[in-house]
Motif scaffolding. Structure first.
Motif, PDB file in Angstrom:
ATOM      1  N   LEU A  34       5.318   8.194   0.571  1.00 20.22           N
ATOM      2  CA  LEU A  34       3.856   7.415   1.407  1.00 20.22           C
ATOM      3  C   LEU A  34       3.650   6.812   0.055  1.00 20.22           C
ATOM      4  O   LEU A  34       2.583   5.361   0.760  1.00 20.22           O
ATOM      5  N   LEU A  35       3.505   6.600  -1.038  1.00 17.14           N
ATOM      6  CA  LEU A  35       2.628   5.080  -2.019  1.00 17.14           C
ATOM      7  C   LEU A  35       3.768   4.585  -2.276  1.00 17.14           C
ATOM      8  O   LEU A  35       3.260   3.261  -2.023  1.00 17.14           O
ATOM      9  N   LEU A  36       4.994   3.793  -0.980  1.00  8.99           N
ATOM     10  CA  LEU A  36       5.698   2.960  -1.368  1.00  8.99           C
ATOM     11  C   LEU A  36       5.014   2.834   0.294  1.00  8.99           C
ATOM     12  O   LEU A  36       5.028   1.488   0.634  1.00  8.99           O
ATOM     13  N   ASP A  37       4.663   2.876   0.796  1.00  7.94           N
ATOM     14  CA  ASP A  37       4.374   2.649   2.348  1.00  7.94           C
ATOM     15  C   ASP A  37       2.842   2.437   2.673  1.00  7.94           C
ATOM     16  O   ASP A  37       3.072   1.066   3.246  1.00  7.94           O
ATOM     17  N   ALA A  38       1.627   2.812   1.721  1.00 11.84           N
ATOM     18  CA  ALA A  38       0.406   2.911   1.420  1.00 11.84           C
ATOM     19  C   ALA A  38       0.934   1.371   0.185  1.00 11.84           C
ATOM     20  O   ALA A  38      -0.073   0.243   1.368  1.00 11.84           O
ATOM     21  N   ALA A  39       1.502   1.205  -0.391  1.00 15.67           N
ATOM     22  CA  ALA A  39       1.390  -0.454  -0.783  1.00 15.67           C
ATOM     23  C   ALA A  39       2.426  -1.427  -0.174  1.00 15.67           C
ATOM     24  O   ALA A  39       1.545  -2.593  -0.325  1.00 15.67           O
ATOM     25  N   SER A  40       3.026  -1.183   0.407  1.00 12.25           N
ATOM     26  CA  SER A  40       4.265  -2.305   1.569  1.00 12.25           C
ATOM     27  C   SER A  40       2.853  -2.858   2.615  1.00 12.25           C
ATOM     28  O   SER A  40       2.567  -3.528   2.813  1.00 12.25           O
ATOM     29  N   GLU A  41       1.724  -1.691   3.044  1.00 10.39           N
ATOM     30  CA  GLU A  41       0.661  -2.173   3.910  1.00 10.39           C
ATOM     31  C   GLU A  41      -0.669  -2.924   3.629  1.00 10.39           C
ATOM     32  O   GLU A  41      -0.543  -3.745   3.671  1.00 10.39           O
ATOM     33  N   GLU A  49      -2.277  -9.396  -5.291  1.00 14.13           N
ATOM     34  CA  GLU A  49      -3.789  -9.633  -6.421  1.00 14.13           C
ATOM     35  C   GLU A  49      -5.148  -8.276  -6.108  1.00 14.13           C
ATOM     36  O   GLU A  49      -5.090  -7.963  -6.519  1.00 14.13           O
ATOM     37  N   ARG A  50      -5.160  -8.855  -5.215  1.00  9.42           N
ATOM     38  CA  ARG A  50      -6.523  -7.993  -3.942  1.00  9.42           C
ATOM     39  C   ARG A  50      -6.161  -6.609  -3.659  1.00  9.42           C
ATOM     40  O   ARG A  50      -7.305  -5.548  -3.256  1.00  9.42           O
ATOM     41  N   ALA A  51      -4.982  -5.955  -3.944  1.00  8.25           N
ATOM     42  CA  ALA A  51      -4.680  -4.289  -3.530  1.00  8.25           C
ATOM     43  C   ALA A  51      -4.209  -3.563  -4.866  1.00  8.25           C
ATOM     44  O   ALA A  51      -4.076  -3.947  -5.252  1.00  8.25           O
ATOM     45  N   THR A  52      -5.311  -3.314  -4.983  1.00  8.43           N
ATOM     46  CA  THR A  52      -5.517  -2.140  -6.091  1.00  8.43           C
ATOM     47  C   THR A  52      -5.120  -0.738  -5.973  1.00  8.43           C
ATOM     48  O   THR A  52      -4.288  -0.503  -5.044  1.00  8.43           O
ATOM     49  N   SER A  73       3.617   0.937 -12.715  1.00  9.95           N
ATOM     50  CA  SER A  73       2.328   0.184 -12.952  1.00  9.95           C
ATOM     51  C   SER A  73       1.958  -0.564 -11.564  1.00  9.95           C
ATOM     52  O   SER A  73       3.678   0.222 -11.255  1.00  9.95           O
ATOM     53  N   LYS A  74       1.172  -0.867 -11.200  1.00 14.99           N
ATOM     54  CA  LYS A  74       1.432  -1.900 -10.260  1.00 14.99           C
ATOM     55  C   LYS A  74       2.502  -2.451 -10.012  1.00 14.99           C
ATOM     56  O   LYS A  74       2.646  -2.992  -8.476  1.00 14.99           O
ATOM     57  N   LYS A  75       2.981  -3.362 -10.524  1.00 12.38           N
ATOM     58  CA  LYS A  75       3.901  -4.283 -10.753  1.00 12.38           C
ATOM     59  C   LYS A  75       5.012  -3.924 -10.553  1.00 12.38           C
ATOM     60  O   LYS A  75       6.386  -4.425  -9.737  1.00 12.38           O
ATOM     61  N   ALA A  76       5.743  -2.520 -11.151  1.00 10.80           N
ATOM     62  CA  ALA A  76       7.004  -2.074 -10.588  1.00 10.80           C
ATOM     63  C   ALA A  76       6.474  -1.689  -9.503  1.00 10.80           C
ATOM     64  O   ALA A  76       7.749  -0.924  -8.793  1.00 10.80           O
ATOM     65  N   LEU A  77       5.440  -0.962  -8.800  1.00  9.18           N
ATOM     66  CA  LEU A  77       5.366  -0.956  -7.825  1.00  9.18           C
ATOM     67  C   LEU A  77       5.663  -1.739  -6.602  1.00  9.18           C
ATOM     68  O   LEU A  77       6.530  -1.257  -5.454  1.00  9.18           O
ATOM     69  N   PHE A  78       5.181  -3.023  -7.075  1.00  7.02           N
ATOM     70  CA  PHE A  78       5.581  -4.207  -6.138  1.00  7.02           C
ATOM     71  C   PHE A  78       6.927  -4.578  -5.906  1.00  7.02           C
ATOM     72  O   PHE A  78       7.404  -4.232  -5.197  1.00  7.02           O
ATOM     73  N   GLY A  79       7.571  -4.330  -7.315  1.00  7.63           N
ATOM     74  CA  GLY A  79       9.062  -4.256  -6.996  1.00  7.63           C
ATOM     75  C   GLY A  79       9.840  -3.652  -6.619  1.00  7.63           C
ATOM     76  O   GLY A  79      10.758  -3.715  -5.444  1.00  7.63           O
ATOM     77  N   ASP A 130       2.947 -15.343 -12.722  1.00  7.22           N
ATOM     78  CA  ASP A 130       4.566 -15.420 -13.006  1.00  7.22           C
ATOM     79  C   ASP A 130       4.869 -14.898 -12.297  1.00  7.22           C
ATOM     80  O   ASP A 130       6.483 -15.291 -11.737  1.00  7.22           O
ATOM     81  N   GLU A 131       5.033 -13.864 -13.242  1.00 12.13           N
ATOM     82  CA  GLU A 131       5.996 -12.933 -12.752  1.00 12.13           C
ATOM     83  C   GLU A 131       6.140 -13.092 -11.138  1.00 12.13           C
ATOM     84  O   GLU A 131       7.406 -12.618 -11.103  1.00 12.13           O
ATOM     85  N   ILE A 132       5.435 -12.306 -10.704  1.00  9.77           N
ATOM     86  CA  ILE A 132       5.106 -12.270  -8.859  1.00  9.77           C
ATOM     87  C   ILE A 132       5.714 -13.309  -8.738  1.00  9.77           C
ATOM     88  O   ILE A 132       6.438 -12.827  -7.800  1.00  9.77           O
ATOM     89  N   ALA A 133       5.322 -14.572  -9.009  1.00  4.48           N
ATOM     90  CA  ALA A 133       5.833 -15.339  -8.573  1.00  4.48           C
ATOM     91  C   ALA A 133       7.121 -15.583  -8.591  1.00  4.48           C
ATOM     92  O   ALA A 133       8.786 -15.929  -7.542  1.00  4.48           O
TER      93      ALA A 133
END
Length: 209
Positions: A34-41, A49-52, A73-79, A130-133
């Motif tokens: 559920l979290l992965l689906d929501a984060a992807s959307e 940056e704007r997805a809190t 973390s949010k960054k790890a979720l992004f990964g 920079d890490e996200i880029a």
């Protein structure tokens, strides 16, 4: 036992306790999904940056404490979002189909939960930390490398980069800018026209039907 207690405490107030370690594991897998689906959307809609964290958890319908519990973390979720989407597409799609599959994924409307939106995430998240880029550039490099294999020319790497640039440019104009008539054009028409033209750059692409 203490671990299970913390898990229950982190759940939304209305979520009932379920018994058994196997049931808890299924709950954990479901919550991660559920979290992965929501984060992807949300990453695709707003960028990194704007997805809190609060909004991701709210869309998933879970307590945000669970996001940190399962991803750190949010960054790890992004990964993980990028790994699940773009990396899976790269692994499972034949090289000659990659451009068309990725293009149609960006053109499609009414996607269901779990759909791959990694290229949209790229488009909306460029210019972040920079890490996200760096993570986005890495994924782009992998797409370009696969596309480059479709050309026997000496400048195949350049051709792969050009194909990727075209793919992302189409996504930028349709998805982010909303430029008409591209924004409302029929996906099949767009894919056909692009496929016909791209064949002169990457001769290994299947002929457009």
């Amino acid at each position: 036992m203490r671990e299970a207690t913390r898990e229950v405490a982190a759940r939304p107030a209305g979520e009932a306790r379920r018994g058994g370690a196997g049931e808890q594991r299924r709950d954990a897998q479901g919550t991660r999904r559920l979290l992965l689906d929501a984060a992807s959307e949300l990453f695709a809609e707003r960028g990194y940056e704007r997805a809190t964290v609060r909004d991701i958890a709210a869309r998933a319908g879970v307590n945000q404490a669970l996001l940190f519990r399962y991803f750190g973390s949010k960054k790890a979720l992004f990964g993980e979002v990028m790994a699940r989407g773009g990396q899976e597409q790269l692994r499972s799609t034949p090289a000659e189909r990659l451009f068309d599959v990725a293009l149609r994924g960006m053109l499609a409307e009414g996607r269901g939960p779990g759909a791959d939106r990694s290229l949209e995430v790229c488009l909306r998240s460029i210019g972040g930390s920079d890490e996200i880029a760096e993570a986005l550039r890495g994924l782009g490099d992998e797409y370009a490398e696969v596309l480059a294999t479709l050309s026997r020319a000496e400048d195949g790497a350049l051709r792969g980069d050009l194909a990727l640039s075209w793919l992302l440019g189409i996504g930028l104009m349709r998805v982010v800018v909303g430029k008409e008539p591209l924004a409302s054009a029929d996906p099949n028409t767009v894919s056909r026209l692009v496929g016909e033209a791209l064949g002169t750059l990457l001769e290994g692409l299947p002929k457009a039907e």
